[in-house]
Design a protein around this motif. Structure first.
Motif, PDB file in Angstrom:
ATOM      1  N   ALA A  69     -15.826 -11.489  30.509  1.00  0.00           N
ATOM      2  CA  ALA A  69     -15.029 -12.925  29.939  1.00  0.00           C
ATOM      3  C   ALA A  69     -14.972 -12.937  28.983  1.00  0.00           C
ATOM      4  O   ALA A  69     -13.619 -12.602  27.709  1.00  0.00           O
ATOM      5  CB  ALA A  69     -14.696 -13.732  30.968  1.00  0.00           C
ATOM      6  N   GLY A  70     -15.500 -12.358  27.863  1.00  0.00           N
ATOM      7  CA  GLY A  70     -16.042 -13.093  26.532  1.00  0.00           C
ATOM      8  C   GLY A  70     -15.209 -11.989  25.705  1.00  0.00           C
ATOM      9  O   GLY A  70     -14.600 -12.453  25.330  1.00  0.00           O
ATOM     10  N   ASN A 148     -18.893 -15.108  38.054  1.00  0.00           N
ATOM     11  CA  ASN A 148     -19.534 -14.575  36.467  1.00  0.00           C
ATOM     12  C   ASN A 148     -19.754 -16.318  35.747  1.00  0.00           C
ATOM     13  O   ASN A 148     -20.147 -17.662  36.987  1.00  0.00           O
ATOM     14  CB  ASN A 148     -18.620 -14.366  36.016  1.00  0.00           C
ATOM     15  N   ASP A 151     -18.421 -19.692  31.563  1.00  0.00           N
ATOM     16  CA  ASP A 151     -18.714 -19.599  29.952  1.00  0.00           C
ATOM     17  C   ASP A 151     -17.380 -20.662  29.725  1.00  0.00           C
ATOM     18  O   ASP A 151     -17.813 -21.076  27.858  1.00  0.00           O
ATOM     19  CB  ASP A 151     -18.286 -18.299  29.461  1.00  0.00           C
ATOM     20  N   ASN A 163     -25.358 -12.508  32.073  1.00  0.00           N
ATOM     21  CA  ASN A 163     -25.360 -12.178  33.770  1.00  0.00           C
ATOM     22  C   ASN A 163     -26.270 -11.297  34.564  1.00  0.00           C
ATOM     23  O   ASN A 163     -26.046 -11.395  35.222  1.00  0.00           O
ATOM     24  CB  ASN A 163     -23.875 -11.242  33.942  1.00  0.00           C
ATOM     25  N   THR A 224     -24.422  -9.042  26.486  1.00  0.00           N
ATOM     26  CA  THR A 224     -25.694 -10.090  25.780  1.00  0.00           C
ATOM     27  C   THR A 224     -27.199  -9.283  26.667  1.00  0.00           C
ATOM     28  O   THR A 224     -28.144  -9.210  25.665  1.00  0.00           O
ATOM     29  CB  THR A 224     -25.468 -11.461  26.400  1.00  0.00           C
TER      30      THR A 224
HETATM   31  N1  GLU Z   1     -21.071 -14.018  30.891  1.00  0.00           N
HETATM   32  C1  GLU Z   1     -20.434 -13.384  29.887  1.00  0.00           C
HETATM   33  C2  GLU Z   1     -19.044 -12.993  30.057  1.00  0.00           C
HETATM   34  O1  GLU Z   1     -18.401 -13.028  30.910  1.00  0.00           O
HETATM   35  C3  GLU Z   1     -21.321 -12.715  30.012  1.00  0.00           C
HETATM   36  C4  GLU Z   1     -22.826 -12.491  29.991  1.00  0.00           C
HETATM   37  C5  GLU Z   1     -23.383 -11.121  29.996  1.00  0.00           C
HETATM   38  O2  GLU Z   1     -23.208  -9.728  29.084  1.00  0.00           O
HETATM   39  O3  GLU Z   1     -23.673 -10.813  30.230  1.00  0.00           O
HETATM   40  O4  GLU Z   1     -18.755 -12.418  29.085  1.00  0.00           O
END
Ligand code: GLU
Length: 380
Positions: A69-70, A148, A151, A163, A224
């Motif tokens: 998502a980010g 997810n 966020d 995640n 991450t």
């Molecule tokens: N929840 C974050 C996203 O969807 C990602 C976290 C991760 O990369 O572990 O962007």
């Protein structure tokens, strides 16, 4: 350290011992997007196909924990790092919608179910039961849950953060047998394979404590998690009785894994669970009890046959508890079970002794047929 060259996993035995009914597949940002954070639909289609091959071949249900998502939102809004927290939240809000559009297309005609969790959904009992029930119902309707972190409404203090950790908690929440973490490295190595040519992939890990130090800090720039968070996730899963497979290969990797009947020895690293005890039940067992209900012999017999506790079998209710609280179940003055109540003490007092089809009439609502669902109940 585990000697991988002499040890080969015995997935056959595992398959026979305990059929795999539920799998969580965690897909990282790098498995879904290009270097700019643009979604790569063909990668998602391959992953969707891989998930379906797993489901069909093993006759199991799969949930997907998807990052992205980010990165997708940042790309769509043309944002450069670093971002403020509200900017990150906005990017996630935009990216999550785009991500789900592509997941829906990739899995069509199967419906996908979006579930966005925060850390408190696992930590607080009421939210835990709620999240679990939503997940269970989504599976019942043969959807593919896509999970997810939420966020766009979480901040650093209340975040899981990565995640990998979420995927372990989801595996725990849905009582999965196996957690598959898909990444861009094909498992855990004896040393960093990018720096050490002679590094060897460890095929099977019997005791995670022996290999944790090998995780290093490798992570991609868009997600991450590196291997450290994968080890943390595998540890949570192992303690909950769930095996973890860390592997690469995207959707095709999943197809190969399905074809090998979950034998990951050629594909990645399998971390064996420490205990076979169902995680949730162990967790329920150690919760502090907020109240007591007395049941009749018929209800107790139903519990012994693995059924849920219905309001009709309840004789007395004491204590002051709310939905999701742990309570003790008594028969003839003895504690025979404990579980998490689907109704408050007030509600149960009103519906005790009544058939489930009377609940709505008496309470004005009926959220559940059962007073305590069998999945949330442990016999003594
Ligand atoms: N929840 C974050 C996203 O969807 C990602 C976290 C991760 O990369 O572990 O962007």
């Amino acid at each position: 350290m585990t000697d991988q060259s002499t040890k080969t996993p015995n997935p056959e035995a595992k398959q026979n011992d305990k059929p795999v009914k539920r799998i969580v597949v965690k897909v990282g940002t790098s498995s879904l997007t290009d270097d700019n954070g643009s979604i790569q639909p063909q990668k998602m289609w391959a992953l969707a196909r891989g998930v379906q091959v797993l489901q069909n071949k093993l006759n199991c249900k799969v949930s997907v924990v998807s990052s992205g998502a980010g990165a997708v939102g940042r790309e769509r809004l043309g944002l450069e790092l670093p971002l403020t927290m509200p900017e990150k939240q906005a990017a996630a809000a935009v990216g999550q919608a785009l991500l789900m559009l592509d997941w829906a297309r990739a899995f069509a005609p199967l419906p996908v179910a979006q579930l966005l969790l925060t850390a408190s959904d696992i930590q607080e009992r009421e939210r835990y039961v709620n999240a679990k029930n939503a997940l269970e119902a989504s599976l019942k309707f043969n959807t593919i849950p896509i999970i997810n972190e939420n966020d766009s409404i979480t901040t650093s203090e209340i975040k899981f953060g990565d995640n990998d950790t979420i995927s372990a908690w989801v595996a725990y929440l849905m009582d999965a047998d196996v957690l598959i973490i898909l990444t861009d490295v094909d498992g855990l190595y004896t040393a960093d394979p990018r720096k050490h040519k002679d590094a060897e992939r460890i095929r099977i890990v019997e005791d995670i404590a022996e290999v944790e130090h090998l995780a290093g800090d490798a992570g991609s720039s868009r997600g991450t998690g590196g291997m450290v968070t994968k080890m943390t996730a595998a540890k949570i899963a192992a303690e909950a009785g769930i095996d973890t497979i860390i592997m690469s290969g995207g959707g095709e990797g999943l197809e190969l894994l399905a074809a090998s009947n979950l034998d990951a020895s050629e594909l990645g690293t399998r971390i064996i669970a420490k205990s076979q005890r169902p995680a949730r039940k162990a967790w329920i067992g150690q919760l502090s009890k907020k109240g007591t209900i007395v049941i009749d012999t018929g209800a107790f017999q139903a519990l012994q046959q693995g059924r849920s506790l219905l309001s009709s079998g309840i004789r007395e209710v004491t204590g002051n508890f709310v939905f999701g609280d742990a309570i003790e179940v008594l028969l003839d003055g003895e504690v025979v079970a404990q579980g998490m109540s689907n109704y408050s003490s007030d509600a149960l007092t009103q519906i005790k002794g009544l058939k489930s089809n009377k609940i709505r009439e008496v309470l004005g609502y009926k959220d559940y047929d059962e007073a305590i669902h069998r999945d949330n109940l442990v016999l003594k």
